[in-house]
Design a protein around this motif. Structure first.
Motif, short mmCIF file in Angstrom:
data_model
loop_
_atom_site.label_atom_id
_atom_site.label_comp_id
_atom_site.label_asym_id
_atom_site.label_seq_id
_atom_site.Cartn_x
_atom_site.Cartn_y
_atom_site.Cartn_z
N LYS A 164 1.04 7.83 13.21
CA LYS A 164 0.14 7.59 11.24
C LYS A 164 1.51 7.52 10.30
CE LYS A 164 -3.64 9.62 12.86
NZ LYS A 164 -5.16 8.33 13.09
N ALA A 199 2.90 9.13 8.44
CA ALA A 199 1.92 10.45 7.26
C ALA A 199 2.31 11.80 6.88
CB ALA A 199 0.49 9.67 7.07
N SER A 235 4.57 6.85 5.42
CA SER A 235 2.77 5.72 4.63
C SER A 235 2.69 6.98 3.79
CB SER A 235 1.62 6.17 5.86
OG SER A 235 1.88 6.92 6.45
N GLY A 236 3.34 8.28 3.51
CA GLY A 236 3.06 8.53 2.46
C GLY A 236 2.49 10.16 3.00
N ASN A 237 1.94 10.84 2.01
CA ASN A 237 1.15 12.04 2.06
C ASN A 237 0.03 11.76 2.81
OD1 ASN A 237 0.60 14.88 0.27
ND2 ASN A 237 -1.44 14.02 1.30
N ASP A 238 -0.80 12.75 3.62
CA ASP A 238 -1.72 12.54 4.56
C ASP A 238 -3.47 12.24 4.03
OD1 ASP A 238 -2.57 12.34 7.90
OD2 ASP A 238 -3.96 13.24 7.11
N LEU A 239 -3.88 11.07 4.24
CA LEU A 239 -5.14 10.81 3.21
C LEU A 239 -6.13 11.99 3.94
CD1 LEU A 239 -4.41 7.34 2.00
CD2 LEU A 239 -4.12 9.01 0.94
N VAL A 240 -5.75 11.99 5.13
CA VAL A 240 -6.70 13.60 5.96
C VAL A 240 -6.96 14.50 4.98
CG1 VAL A 240 -8.48 13.84 7.76
CG2 VAL A 240 -7.59 11.72 7.84
N GLY A 266 4.31 5.94 -1.55
CA GLY A 266 3.90 7.29 -2.41
C GLY A 266 5.61 8.25 -2.29
N PHE A 319 -10.05 4.83 2.36
CA PHE A 319 -9.54 4.55 3.27
C PHE A 319 -10.59 4.83 4.42
CE2 PHE A 319 -6.00 6.58 5.53
CZ PHE A 319 -5.52 5.97 5.99
N LYS A 367 -11.67 1.96 6.46
CA LYS A 367 -11.13 0.86 6.53
C LYS A 367 -11.37 -0.37 5.56
CE LYS A 367 -9.38 2.25 11.02
NZ LYS A 367 -8.05 2.77 11.06
#
Ligand code: COA
Length: 252
Positions: free
Chosen positions: A20, A23, A59-64, A102, A241, A244
């Motif tokens: 990931k 993330a 890739s920054g904070n986990d978007l899930v 991020g 996101f 996609k």
């Protein structure tokens, strides 16, 4: 999933979720807080290195997590992590390969020496996600780079390269990708050799003027971020996101 190790008086903390792009989940923030607090408490440790496995910092904070476990209460894990980074008494070196997205970019303004690979890429995607900056970047970035650059990075949110990161003062050194870890080790070893109380007192004095304001701003940013995360704009961004596709903000 973070990896931690102590070697030659250097505590390394590595984001380790390569599938990931590293993330960061709530649990990873909490594990990193434990590692940071242990580093400050352990007289054996004189320097911390942050890095990432698999060719990226993060890739920054986990978007899930933003969807399933959004920040709640006065001390969500992301804020606990950022405060632990901001308050760390010992020097922090960051070794960047690949992406620093991020929080992977905002945390740099709290650290003491940042080495990035020639092909590293940075991005502050907050407005693209319908939210606002975090990590005290709304306070520190204008101080660090002036309003024009801070506005460009935080309000346009375009991806940028090491040349730009260097120009705005976010990084100390640019080296070939294969040399990043070795360069970070070399700098950390230098911190280890310096007089430890003097290094820590110097770090504290560099932050003395703004640390109280910074902590308040970091909390204010989290409250604003939480509100915005509930907004239709953020919902569109997160849905996009997951699907996609690019977000469509034209109806707002
Ligand atoms: N949170 C959760 N999952 C993430 C993630 C994040 N921040 N960033 C990447 N991933 C996942 C992707 O969904 C993908 O998962 P999948 O293989 O199950 O589909 C995997 O990591 C690889 O990412 P991918 O998008 O295929 O890689 P890429 O090289 O094309 O693009 C990014 C990399 C970082 C530019 C892109 O993934 C991205 O924009 N991520 C979101 C960044 C973000 O907004 N972070 C939040 C900051 S507050």
């Amino acid at each position: 999933m973070i990896l931690t190790s102590i070697e030659n008086r250097i505590q390394t903390i590595s984001f380790n979720r390569p599938e990931k792009k590293n993330a960061i989940t709530n649990q990873m923030y909490l594990d990193a807080v434990d590692a940071l607090q242990a580093a400050d408490a352990n007289p054996e440790v004189r320097c911390v290195i942050f890095t990432g496995e698999g060719g990226n910092l993060t890739s920054g904070n986990d978007l899930v997590d933003f969807i399933q476990n959004p920040p709640q209460g006065d001390m969500p894990p992301v804020l606990a992590f950022l405060l632990a980074v901001a308050r760390l008494k010992k020097p922090i070196v960051v070794a960047i390969n690949g992406l620093a997205v991020g929080i992977g970019t905002t945390m740099l303004a709290h650290c003491d020496y940042i080495v990035a690979a020639e092909d590293s890429r940075f991005k502050l995607p907050f407005v693209d996600l319908g939210v606002c900056p975090e990590g005290g970047s709304s306070l520190l970035f204008p101080k660090l780079m002036g309003h024009a650059h801070a506005a460009e990075l935080l309000m346009l949110a375009d991806i940028f390269d090491v040349k730009k990161a260097d120009k705005v003062g976010l990084i100390n050194a640019v080296v070939p990708a294969d040399d990043v870890r070795a360069h970070a080790q070399k700098i950390a070893a230098k911190f280890v050799q310096r007089a430890p109380a003097a290094v820590m007192r110097t770090k504290a004095m560099l932050k003395q003027d703004y640390l109280a304001d910074l902590e308040k701003r970091m909390a204010d940013e989290v409250y604003a971020f939480r509100d915005l995360l509930e907004s239709p704009e953020a919902k569109e961004a997160l849905t996009a996101f997951m699907e996609k596709r690019a977000p469509d903000f034209s109806r707002f």
